[in-house]
Write an enzyme that holds these catalytic residues in place. Structure first.
Site, PDB file in Angstrom:
ATOM      1  N   SER A   1       0.849  -1.186   0.000  1.00 45.41           N
ATOM      2  CA  SER A   1       0.000   0.000   0.000  1.00 45.41           C
ATOM      3  C   SER A   1       0.881   1.230   0.000  1.00 45.41           C
ATOM      4  CB  SER A   1      -0.898   0.005   1.238  1.00 45.41           C
ATOM      5  OG  SER A   1      -1.576   1.243   1.393  1.00 45.41           O
TER       6      SER A   1
ATOM      7  N   TYR B   1      -2.368   0.121  10.710  1.00 43.08           N
ATOM      8  CA  TYR B   1      -2.336  -0.306   9.308  1.00 43.08           C
ATOM      9  C   TYR B   1      -1.037   0.149   8.649  1.00 43.08           C
ATOM     10  CZ  TYR B   1      -3.736  -0.858   4.415  1.00 43.08           C
ATOM     11  OH  TYR B   1      -3.796  -1.218   3.085  1.00 43.08           O
TER      12      TYR B   1
END
Length: 227
Positions: A130, A143
């Protein structure tokens, strides 16, 4: 000989799009999914019940793949979760779940597959990471930590397997039009990167020669200052 690709989290979204693209390009597929009955696809594949938090799941899946096909050429680590874990109110339980699925599970899966990938003499590992592994843009610390670790894992694979022709790439997208982005993205679905776009990037990257290996691919659906 046809190449064999293992893809985790392949029942929907990015994982299913990658499976579809690689099947179109002639790869044999071994798909790891939490619920095999939920997988709807138009191609033949070994479908294996893969629960990322099960510490033995990766080893069992690799063994099943070798039993079916005899070799592994590509491993796409795609399974992941995104839950909000801030420094203010994030819990140990949420952080542990996120690290289990986004970091520990890929580590165990790659570790189990590594001897077979080395023997392939030109294997590929792709980690769907990501942009949150490249910068800290919001307050979802848990995250972001997990995706930074996932990118570090990718570079560790590159180092460990380089002399055996194994190459690894971290794909780092922003918002992708999947169920995971629903409810957290401030973009219309059509303005996001599409799963099929990521699938083409993965397929093109694993077909690059060893002398043109790409370590990271940052994928933007809108402009960001990343440096």
């Amino acid at each position: 000989m046809q190449k064999v690709a293992m893809i985790s989290g392949a029942s929907r979204g990015i994982g299913l799009a990658i499976a579809t693209e690689l099947s179109r390009r002639g790869y044999l597929l071994s798909l790891g999914v939490r619920d095999p009955s939920a997988l709807i696809c138009r191609f033949d594949a070994l479908v294996f019940p893969y629960e990322a938090r099960d510490t033995n799941a990766g080893r069992r899946w690799v063994e099943a793949t070798i039993e079916r096909f005899g070799h592994i050429d590509v491993l796409v680590s795609n399974a992941g979760i995104c839950k909000h874990i801030s420094l203010e109110d994030g819990t140990d339980e949420l952080l542990e779940e996120t690290l289990d699925i986004n970091v520990k599970a890929p580590f165990r899966l790659i570790q189990a597959a590594l001897p077979h990938l080395r023997r392939a003499g030109g294997a590929r590992v792709v980690q769907i990471a990501s942009l949150s592994g490249k910068r800290v843009k919001n307050l979802n610390a848990g995250y972001q930590m997990s995706k930074h670790a996932a990118i570090a894992l990718t570079h560790a694979v590159r180092r460990a397997g380089w002399d055996d022709g194994l190459r690894a790439t971290a794909i780092c997208p922003g918002f992708v039009n999947t169920e995971m982005a629903t409810g957290i993205a401030d973009l219309d679905p059509e303005a996001m990167t599409q799963p099929e776009d990521i699938a083409r990037l993965v397929a093109n990257t694993i077909e690059m020669p060893n002398s043109a290996s790409v370590a990271e691919i940052l994928v933007n659906c809108r402009h960001e200052d990343l440096f």
